[in-house]
Design a protein around this motif. Structure first.
Motif, PDB file in Angstrom:
ATOM      1  N   GLY A 170       0.815  -1.208   0.000  1.00  0.00           N
ATOM      2  CA  GLY A 170       0.000   0.000   0.000  1.00  0.00           C
ATOM      3  C   GLY A 170       0.843   1.250   0.000  1.00  0.00           C
ATOM      4  O   GLY A 170       2.075   1.198   0.007  1.00  0.00           O
ATOM      5  N   ALA A 171       0.123   2.376   0.005  1.00  0.00           N
ATOM      6  CA  ALA A 171       0.767   3.684   0.010  1.00  0.00           C
ATOM      7  C   ALA A 171       0.132   4.541   1.091  1.00  0.00           C
ATOM      8  O   ALA A 171      -1.092   4.586   1.206  1.00  0.00           O
ATOM      9  N   GLY A 172       0.970   5.202   1.860  1.00  0.00           N
ATOM     10  CA  GLY A 172       0.512   6.160   2.857  1.00  0.00           C
ATOM     11  C   GLY A 172       0.936   7.546   2.425  1.00  0.00           C
ATOM     12  O   GLY A 172       2.117   7.794   2.194  1.00  0.00           O
ATOM     13  N   ILE A 173      -0.044   8.430   2.273  1.00  0.00           N
ATOM     14  CA  ILE A 173       0.210   9.782   1.793  1.00  0.00           C
ATOM     15  C   ILE A 173      -0.214  10.767   2.870  1.00  0.00           C
ATOM     16  O   ILE A 173      -1.343  10.689   3.363  1.00  0.00           O
ATOM     17  N   VAL A 174       0.655  11.703   3.220  1.00  0.00           N
ATOM     18  CA  VAL A 174       0.305  12.683   4.244  1.00  0.00           C
ATOM     19  C   VAL A 174      -0.835  13.568   3.748  1.00  0.00           C
ATOM     20  O   VAL A 174      -1.856  13.695   4.405  1.00  0.00           O
ATOM     21  N   VAL A 175      -0.676  14.191   2.584  1.00  0.00           N
ATOM     22  CA  VAL A 175      -1.684  15.103   2.042  1.00  0.00           C
ATOM     23  C   VAL A 175      -2.069  14.672   0.638  1.00  0.00           C
ATOM     24  O   VAL A 175      -1.233  14.648  -0.261  1.00  0.00           O
ATOM     25  N   GLU A 176      -3.331  14.337   0.467  1.00  0.00           N
ATOM     26  CA  GLU A 176      -3.877  13.974  -0.840  1.00  0.00           C
ATOM     27  C   GLU A 176      -4.647  15.168  -1.393  1.00  0.00           C
ATOM     28  O   GLU A 176      -5.571  15.672  -0.768  1.00  0.00           O
ATOM     29  N   LYS A 177      -4.238  15.613  -2.569  1.00  0.00           N
ATOM     30  CA  LYS A 177      -4.975  16.675  -3.253  1.00  0.00           C
ATOM     31  C   LYS A 177      -6.011  15.990  -4.144  1.00  0.00           C
ATOM     32  O   LYS A 177      -5.694  15.524  -5.235  1.00  0.00           O
ATOM     33  N   CYS A 178      -7.227  15.893  -3.637  1.00  0.00           N
ATOM     34  CA  CYS A 178      -8.294  15.132  -4.297  1.00  0.00           C
ATOM     35  C   CYS A 178      -8.688  15.701  -5.657  1.00  0.00           C
ATOM     36  O   CYS A 178      -9.240  14.985  -6.486  1.00  0.00           O
ATOM     37  N   PHE A 179      -8.427  16.964  -5.886  1.00  0.00           N
ATOM     38  CA  PHE A 179      -8.806  17.608  -7.142  1.00  0.00           C
ATOM     39  C   PHE A 179      -7.791  17.355  -8.252  1.00  0.00           C
ATOM     40  O   PHE A 179      -7.983  17.778  -9.382  1.00  0.00           O
ATOM     41  N   GLN A 180      -6.713  16.643  -7.938  1.00  0.00           N
ATOM     42  CA  GLN A 180      -5.759  16.228  -8.954  1.00  0.00           C
ATOM     43  C   GLN A 180      -5.824  14.709  -9.071  1.00  0.00           C
ATOM     44  O   GLN A 180      -6.350  14.032  -8.197  1.00  0.00           O
ATOM     45  N   LEU A 181      -5.299  14.159 -10.136  1.00  0.00           N
ATOM     46  CA  LEU A 181      -5.594  12.779 -10.525  1.00  0.00           C
ATOM     47  C   LEU A 181      -4.725  11.687  -9.896  1.00  0.00           C
ATOM     48  O   LEU A 181      -5.034  10.515 -10.017  1.00  0.00           O
ATOM     49  N   GLY A 182      -3.651  12.038  -9.224  1.00  0.00           N
ATOM     50  CA  GLY A 182      -2.670  11.058  -8.783  1.00  0.00           C
ATOM     51  C   GLY A 182      -3.188   9.956  -7.881  1.00  0.00           C
ATOM     52  O   GLY A 182      -2.948   8.773  -8.124  1.00  0.00           O
ATOM     53  N   ALA A 183      -3.904  10.318  -6.818  1.00  0.00           N
ATOM     54  CA  ALA A 183      -4.373   9.313  -5.857  1.00  0.00           C
ATOM     55  C   ALA A 183      -5.356   8.347  -6.504  1.00  0.00           C
ATOM     56  O   ALA A 183      -5.241   7.127  -6.329  1.00  0.00           O
ATOM     57  N   LEU A 232      -3.697  10.896   5.280  1.00  0.00           N
ATOM     58  CA  LEU A 232      -3.964  11.467   6.592  1.00  0.00           C
ATOM     59  C   LEU A 232      -4.801  12.739   6.497  1.00  0.00           C
ATOM     60  O   LEU A 232      -5.533  13.065   7.420  1.00  0.00           O
ATOM     61  N   ALA A 233      -4.677  13.462   5.392  1.00  0.00           N
ATOM     62  CA  ALA A 233      -5.490  14.660   5.157  1.00  0.00           C
ATOM     63  C   ALA A 233      -5.818  14.712   3.676  1.00  0.00           C
ATOM     64  O   ALA A 233      -4.941  14.535   2.828  1.00  0.00           O
ATOM     65  N   LYS A 234      -7.086  14.949   3.376  1.00  0.00           N
ATOM     66  CA  LYS A 234      -7.523  15.047   1.983  1.00  0.00           C
ATOM     67  C   LYS A 234      -8.034  16.461   1.722  1.00  0.00           C
ATOM     68  O   LYS A 234      -8.925  16.939   2.419  1.00  0.00           O
ATOM     69  N   ILE A 235      -7.455  17.090   0.705  1.00  0.00           N
ATOM     70  CA  ILE A 235      -7.847  18.450   0.363  1.00  0.00           C
ATOM     71  C   ILE A 235      -8.714  18.413  -0.883  1.00  0.00           C
ATOM     72  O   ILE A 235      -8.302  17.898  -1.923  1.00  0.00           O
ATOM     73  N   ALA A 236      -9.913  18.955  -0.754  1.00  0.00           N
ATOM     74  CA  ALA A 236     -10.876  18.974  -1.857  1.00  0.00           C
ATOM     75  C   ALA A 236     -10.638  20.148  -2.795  1.00  0.00           C
ATOM     76  O   ALA A 236     -10.871  20.046  -3.996  1.00  0.00           O
TER      77      ALA A 236
END
Length: 190
Positions: A149-162, A175-179
């Motif tokens: 798996g992958a653990g990401i501190v900050v996921e930018k949900c509006f971009q496609l990577g995650a 740990l934190a998801k930014i919309a």
């Protein structure tokens, strides 16, 4: 992680609708107590997956990856972004663009530090377009190791990577998801 979200709001700088500068807590300066707590959070989420190594890409992911590896009691391996004079000729390598740096670099891991017997947990600071993450996934696949798996501190949900990683079947924990960062405001997804 409410403490992380609070730190992002207090110390993060919205540069544009696409870019959040987190130099004060992740990318230039590190809060040791918060970093160790993030490591504990990732370790708890992946503790039952038989992780044998934590892997990250230099340099911003190293602190959180170290905290995670420490909590799991396993080694940390970081992919280098430059070949050194001492680098072995048979390194696992992938060319990746960097969204925030605006350049293309190679990421490299020595075959000495990753093997087909390994169960890898990938840890990183931020995922935007996910280019570095996809490159590291390719390296792990070529090594024969298993990515748990992958653990990401900050996921930018509006971009496609995650979502691209999730579509590849990678278990991704953030740990934190930014919309949104529109209008200079940090809006969390959860």
């Amino acid at each position: 992680m409410e403490k992380l979200k609070q730190a992002i709001v207090e110390q993060g700088v919205v540069v544009s609708d696409q870019v959040l500068k987190l130099d004060a807590l992740l990318n230039h300066q590190v809060d040791p107590a918060l970093t160790m707590e993030m490591g504990k959070q990732f370790a708890e989420r992946f503790r039952d997956d038989g992780v044998t190594r934590v892997v990250t890409v230099e340099s911003s992911g190293i602190a959180v990856a170290f905290a995670t590896a420490y909590e799991l009691g396993v080694p940390l391996v970081f992919a280098r972004r430059k070949k050194t004079l001492l680098a072995e000729p048979d390194m696992l390598c992938e060319r990746v663009p960097s969204f925030t740096k605006g350049i293309v670099t190679d990421i490299l891991i020595s075959r000495e530090f990753i093997s087909p017997d390994d169960r890898i947990l990938f840890i990183d600071d931020i995922i935007a377009n996910g280019d570095a993450a996809r490159g590291l996934v390719k390296i792990i696949e070529r090594s024969g190791a298993t990515l748990v798996g992958a653990g990401i501190v900050v996921e930018k949900c509006f971009q496609l990577g995650a979502n691209a990683l999730r579509e590849q079947g990678v278990r991704l924990e953030s740990l934190a998801k930014i919309a949104s960062l529109e209008g200079g405001d940090i809006i969390f997804a959860d």
